[in-house]
Write a protein that holds these residues in place. Structure first.
Motif, mmCIF file in Angstrom:
data_model
loop_
_atom_site.group_PDB
_atom_site.id
_atom_site.type_symbol
_atom_site.label_atom_id
_atom_site.label_comp_id
_atom_site.label_asym_id
_atom_site.label_seq_id
_atom_site.Cartn_x
_atom_site.Cartn_y
_atom_site.Cartn_z
ATOM 1 N N SER A 113 0.857 -1.185 0.000
ATOM 2 C CA SER A 113 0.000 0.000 0.000
ATOM 3 C C SER A 113 0.894 1.236 0.000
ATOM 4 C CB SER A 113 -0.898 0.013 1.239
ATOM 5 O OG SER A 113 -0.110 0.170 2.409
ATOM 6 N N TYR A 114 0.257 2.391 -0.198
ATOM 7 C CA TYR A 114 1.012 3.645 -0.129
ATOM 8 C C TYR A 114 1.605 3.839 1.262
ATOM 9 C CZ TYR A 114 2.162 8.592 -0.765
ATOM 10 O OH TYR A 114 2.830 9.790 -0.849
ATOM 11 N N GLY A 115 0.851 3.443 2.291
ATOM 12 C CA GLY A 115 1.377 3.527 3.652
ATOM 13 C C GLY A 115 2.638 2.710 3.828
ATOM 14 N N GLY A 116 2.725 1.574 3.149
ATOM 15 C CA GLY A 116 3.936 0.762 3.206
ATOM 16 C C GLY A 116 5.112 1.450 2.543
ATOM 17 N N VAL A 117 4.857 2.181 1.445
ATOM 18 C CA VAL A 117 5.927 2.936 0.782
ATOM 19 C C VAL A 117 6.489 3.982 1.739
ATOM 20 C CG1 VAL A 117 6.495 4.471 -1.134
ATOM 21 C CG2 VAL A 117 4.902 2.570 -1.490
ATOM 22 N N ILE A 118 5.593 4.724 2.407
ATOM 23 C CA ILE A 118 6.033 5.755 3.346
ATOM 24 C C ILE A 118 6.807 5.130 4.503
ATOM 25 C CG2 ILE A 118 5.232 7.487 4.993
ATOM 26 C CD1 ILE A 118 5.032 8.387 2.097
ATOM 27 N N ALA A 119 6.316 3.995 5.013
ATOM 28 C CA ALA A 119 7.016 3.324 6.116
ATOM 29 C C ALA A 119 8.407 2.874 5.685
ATOM 30 C CB ALA A 119 6.191 2.138 6.611
ATOM 31 N N GLY A 120 8.522 2.352 4.462
ATOM 32 C CA GLY A 120 9.826 1.917 3.976
ATOM 33 C C GLY A 120 10.791 3.086 3.813
ATOM 34 N N ILE A 121 10.291 4.217 3.309
ATOM 35 C CA ILE A 121 11.148 5.392 3.175
ATOM 36 C C ILE A 121 11.565 5.904 4.551
ATOM 37 C CG2 ILE A 121 11.183 7.803 2.429
ATOM 38 C CD1 ILE A 121 9.399 6.967 0.080
ATOM 39 N N ALA A 122 10.646 5.835 5.518
ATOM 40 C CA ALA A 122 10.990 6.258 6.882
ATOM 41 C C ALA A 122 12.131 5.420 7.442
ATOM 42 C CB ALA A 122 9.759 6.155 7.784
ATOM 43 N N THR A 123 12.091 4.118 7.185
ATOM 44 C CA THR A 123 13.190 3.259 7.629
ATOM 45 C C THR A 123 14.480 3.604 6.894
ATOM 46 O OG1 THR A 123 11.676 1.463 8.198
ATOM 47 C CG2 THR A 123 13.976 0.867 7.807
ATOM 48 N N LEU A 124 14.372 3.837 5.587
ATOM 49 C CA LEU A 124 15.553 4.217 4.802
ATOM 50 C C LEU A 124 16.187 5.484 5.359
ATOM 51 C CD1 LEU A 124 17.353 3.793 2.279
ATOM 52 C CD2 LEU A 124 15.720 5.238 1.033
ATOM 53 N N ARG A 125 15.366 6.439 5.761
ATOM 54 C CA ARG A 125 15.898 7.683 6.324
ATOM 55 C C ARG A 125 16.766 7.397 7.544
ATOM 56 N NH1 ARG A 125 15.071 11.278 10.412
ATOM 57 N NH2 ARG A 125 15.365 13.494 9.902
ATOM 58 N N GLN A 126 16.301 6.493 8.405
ATOM 59 C CA GLN A 126 17.076 6.176 9.604
ATOM 60 C C GLN A 126 18.334 5.388 9.280
ATOM 61 O OE1 GLN A 126 14.843 4.638 12.946
ATOM 62 N NE2 GLN A 126 13.000 5.782 12.377
ATOM 63 N N LEU A 127 18.287 4.627 8.204
ATOM 64 C CA LEU A 127 19.462 3.851 7.809
ATOM 65 C C LEU A 127 20.559 4.727 7.196
ATOM 66 C CD1 LEU A 127 17.731 0.790 6.104
ATOM 67 C CD2 LEU A 127 19.114 0.696 8.192
ATOM 68 N N THR A 128 20.163 5.823 6.596
ATOM 69 C CA THR A 128 21.104 6.632 5.818
ATOM 70 C C THR A 128 22.005 7.460 6.724
ATOM 71 O OG1 THR A 128 19.477 6.779 4.037
ATOM 72 C CG2 THR A 128 21.304 8.354 4.002
ATOM 73 N N GLY A 129 23.300 7.330 6.532
ATOM 74 C CA GLY A 129 24.256 8.108 7.301
ATOM 75 C C GLY A 129 24.382 9.519 6.761
ATOM 76 N N SER A 130 24.967 10.397 7.560
ATOM 77 C CA SER A 130 25.145 11.787 7.126
ATOM 78 C C SER A 130 26.076 11.891 5.928
ATOM 79 C CB SER A 130 25.691 12.623 8.287
ATOM 80 O OG SER A 130 26.925 12.085 8.749
ATOM 81 N N ASP A 131 26.896 10.854 5.707
ATOM 82 C CA ASP A 131 27.806 10.855 4.554
ATOM 83 C C ASP A 131 27.151 10.281 3.299
ATOM 84 O OD1 ASP A 131 27.591 8.229 5.335
ATOM 85 O OD2 ASP A 131 29.753 7.840 5.390
ATOM 86 N N GLY A 132 25.845 9.953 3.390
ATOM 87 C CA GLY A 132 25.136 9.452 2.223
ATOM 88 C C GLY A 132 25.279 7.974 1.976
ATOM 89 N N THR A 133 25.772 7.218 2.949
ATOM 90 C CA THR A 133 25.889 5.771 2.783
ATOM 91 C C THR A 133 24.730 5.069 3.474
ATOM 92 O OG1 THR A 133 27.280 5.577 4.752
ATOM 93 C CG2 THR A 133 28.392 5.842 2.632
ATOM 94 N N VAL A 134 24.270 3.982 2.853
ATOM 95 C CA VAL A 134 23.178 3.163 3.397
ATOM 96 C C VAL A 134 23.708 1.739 3.526
ATOM 97 C CG1 VAL A 134 20.778 2.477 3.149
ATOM 98 C CG2 VAL A 134 21.574 4.602 2.084
#
Length: 755
Positions: A113-134
């Motif tokens: 669902s669209y809610g799942g897309v937003i949840a996945g992006i939210a997790t990606l945000r937390q995974l992403t370091g300040s140097d741009g590495t995931v």
């Protein structure tokens, strides 16, 4: 040439990859259902190609852009070979489930669902370091509850459209999906209703010099040297007579903009215009809406709307008709809480309504109003939500009950028995106004479904947390109250509690550091290393324990409030005289924590007592049928029972009106300064050798207090008093040198064998 081109293509492909081993996995909140670390990491390019198989999900690209580090641009592209692809996965649930795969070559997000897309992006945000590495990772995740809500009261104090949208972003980042907008109350009307223009022309503004909440906020700003208690200048204006007014409201265009922004984040907006109580501002604008023609206060709450007047019902329905055009979500909140019914008893029109409708009393009059409004809601394709007071006097089984009165569990039981869906927001755990050093741990320990049968649990839509703003006049102050408890409720709603608190606390601290870097306010976790009351024989060593690195602590020894110019704590120091030490932590960004006070007093070692006769382990505990507000009066109440207990807690079977008196001796193993604590709802007091060591007295929610006693080796008389009228909670014990709260050690507690 061909080989050279292939080499160049390979280098271009690897530009977005990390060949190094995977970095440490970031601290995710809420915890995902399943996480498998991979090898290496993906480095975000300057322009991240974003491919979405479902065109209706493309608005998520804006959230993705805001979630990535500065310098990374998101560009929508076609095809599954984009560095970041989003696809629909039919096997995933439709309330937020997703699969996130990060490899050295790119990112793939599958959602149901669209809610799942937003949840996945939210997790990606937390995974992403300040140097741009995931870091490379495989995550499969889905929410525990479909309803994960946050309520903001903008009636007591106003928050701008931009501030609301900033909070919506934070909601999405922590996987909340229901925004409950408390738009009206006794103190302010915040939404434009075109057929009733006075509601905002007059009802959105007030004189802060005559308003109790505003006056108290000004006092707190001065008392604690804290500008977050001040009314923001942007919410002040002068009327035609030059009088300063505070307030604000949302135009209907503002509302549409916020609703659209929330939808882009997968968040549904639930508006609340509180009726028939909490309507003082509406009555002040249109006096004919009340039984008396006046806006006034009753014994406990404000003048309610006159339910015997057909014109009042037309007003209510007219307001909600305009709301329905602005808010597309199926659920709409009526409020209907804390209604002062005495006016109805004396109102001829209300009494005529009661007689005409065959109602038994004023409770049923309110129930009649709720059912009447629910029929109106249903005609417009909406489902009514109300606070749990809507259960009084009978209730339609199709309304949704928002249970908040945690001291009245029977209202939850009645709602479930009546077949209603329920949203859980108990004041004990989900209200964000009051907080103390143990609040985060308390909230994280909340289990929403505890005590509910399996079939009843199926009627729980989810969990909801609320911020009431009587003494929250600014956005900075709101953030102070919301974070970090918001993180705990996020995890409870998404995946449930059950995990140990200390690992969660460490995750919270890493998120707070990021908040500080981003310029957001929050409640700085508490300093440790001292008690509320500290004793020393010759001198006292002050050695603080910091919740995380990067804090600066300022202090005073004369009882004054420390500020950024006060003495700085550079390391352990020694006090040689009695004093009142006050401390305040400041983050790297300058956010100020709460002022904490530690009293230091000189006291010689208390001599041990010679006790005749045999002693046994444990304390005596006497239960009194006590309903009061002070520990001193407990043993004047009727006796209920006697016990011998091995630890200080509420004995099994003790409930209702509780007054407990624990007595005996404490066997001290060696001379020293001992630190005691109680954590109780309501009051508790610890006396050692007749002296008050911990004063946690009074009627209050869960609060910890601590104190020290200088004790020589041997037996010392111990008395602990505790009271509560609603079941409550009691912990008591010692604080060790590392700051860990522990029950009294086995064998330390003694009582007379013949007691």
């Amino acid at each position: 040439m061909k080989r050279l081109l292939l080499l160049l293509a390979a280098l271009c492909c690897l530009a977005g990859c990390c060949d190094t081993s995977a970095p440490a996995m970031p601290d995710l909140i809420p915890r995902p259902s399943s996480l498998r670390p991979g090898s290496g990491c993906f480095r975000l390019p300057a322009t991240l190609g974003f491919s979405c198989a479902d065109s209706t999900w493309l608005p998520a690209a804006e959230f993705l852009q805001r979630s990535l580090p500065d310098g990374v641009a998101v560009e929508s592209v076609c095809g599954e070979k984009a560095p970041f692809t989003v696809v629909r996965a039919e096997g995933l649930d439709t309330i937020g489930g997703y699969r996130l795969s990060v490899t050295r070559r790119g990112i793939r997000l599958e959602a149901g669902s669209y809610g799942g897309v937003i949840a996945g992006i939210a997790t990606l945000r937390q995974l992403t370091g300040s140097d741009g590495t995931v870091p490379a990772v495989e995550i499969e995740d889905a929410p525990r509850f479909a309803w994960r809500g946050f309520m903001l009261d903008v009636a007591r104090h106003f928050f701008t459209k931009e501030e609301v949208m900033a909070l919506l972003d934070r909601m999405a980042q922590y996987k909340f999906n229901k925004f409950h907008w408390h738009l009206t109350d006794d103190q302010g009307w915040r939404i434009e209703i075109k057929r009733y223009p006075a509601l905002t022309e007059q009802g959105a503004w007030r004189d802060p010099s005559t308003h109790n909440h505003d006056i108290r906020c000004g006092e707190l700003a001065e008392e604690w040297r804290d500008a977050s208690y001040l009314l923001p200048e942007k919410n002040l204006r002068r009327d035609a007579d030059g009088r300063l007014l505070y307030g604000g409201y949302y135009t209907q265009e503002d509302i549409r903009e916020v609703v659209a922004y929330a939808a882009s984040l997968g968040i549904d907006v639930i508006p609340e215009v509180d009726m028939p109580g909490h309507s003082l501002r509406a009555v002040a604008c249109y006096p004919g809406l009340s039984c008396t023609g006046r806006a006034e206060w009753g014994e406990a709450f404000s003048t309610p709307l006159c339910l015997g007047n057909d014109a009042t019902l037309d007003f209510c329905k007219g307001v909600y008709e305009e709301l329905f055009e602005l808010f597309p979500y199926a659920y709409v909140h009526l409020g209907a809480d804390e209604v002062e019914k005495r006016n109805w008893e004396r109102c001829p029109k209300c009494q005529q309504r009661i007689a005409r409708e065959g109602l038994a009393d004023e409770k049923e009059l309110q129930s009649w109003f709720v059912r009447e409004m629910e029929r109106f809601f249903n005609e417009h394709g909406r489902c009514l939500v109300g606070w749990d007071e809507i259960t009084d006097g009978g209730l339609s089984p199709t309304a949704v009950v928002q249970w908040w009165r945690s001291w009245l569990p029977q209202t939850l039981d009645e709602s479930v028995a009546n077949g209603n869906s329920v949203v859980l927001s108990p004041v004990e755990f989900a209200y964000l106004s009051e907080q103390n050093s143990r609040s985060l741990a308390k909230v994280y320990g909340y289990e929403p479904l505890a005590g509910l049968a399996d079939e009843a649990a199926g009627q729980v839509l989810g969990v909801h947390t609320n911020l009431w703003t009587e003494f929250v006049p600014s956005f900075e102050r709101a953030c102070f109250h919301i974070f970090p408890r918001f993180f705990a409720l996020s995890e409870i709603a998404w995946c449930g509690g059950g995990a140990e608190f200390e690992p969660f606390r460490r995750r919270v601290n890493s998120h707070l550091k990021r908040f500080d870097e981003e310029g957001w306010n929050f409640r700085v976790p508490d300093l440790d290393g001292f008690c509320d009351r500290n004793e020393f024989v010759d001198s006292a060593r002050v050695e603080l324990r910091m919740p995380f690195e990067g804090l600066t602590v300022r202090y005073t020894t004369d009882g004054s409030v420390p500020d950024s110019a006060s003495m700085r704590y550079e390391g352990p120091f020694t006090l040689h005289g009695e004093c009142t030490l006050r401390l305040r932590a400041f983050t790297a960004a300058g956010n100020a924590g709460e002022v904490v006070t530690a009293r230091y007093v000189r006291h010689p070692l208390r001599e041990a007592e010679e006790v005749a006769g045999p002693l046994a382990d444990g304390l005596t505990a006497v239960w009194y049928d006590y309903r009061g507000r002070s520990c001193a009066e407990i043993d004047a109440a009727p006796l209920k029972g006697r016990y011998v207990v091995e630890e200080v807690r509420i004995p099994d079977g003790v409930s209702g009106n509780i007054g407990l008196l624990f007595e005996g001796w404490l066997d001290i193993p060696e001379d020293g300064i001992y630190s005691f604590y109680t954590y109780s709802d309501d009051g508790s007091v610890v006396r050692v050798d007749g002296d008050v060591v911990v004063d946690n007295d009074g009627a209050h929610s869960r609060v910890e207090r601590s104190g020290q006693a200088a004790l020589s080796k041997g037996l010392h008389r111990l008395e602990i008093r505790y009271f509560d009228s609603n079941g409550g909670i009691l912990e008591a014990g010692l604080i060790d040198s590392a700051g860990v709260r522990r029950p009294f050690a086995e064998g330390m507690l003694k009582h007379r064998r013949d007691a």
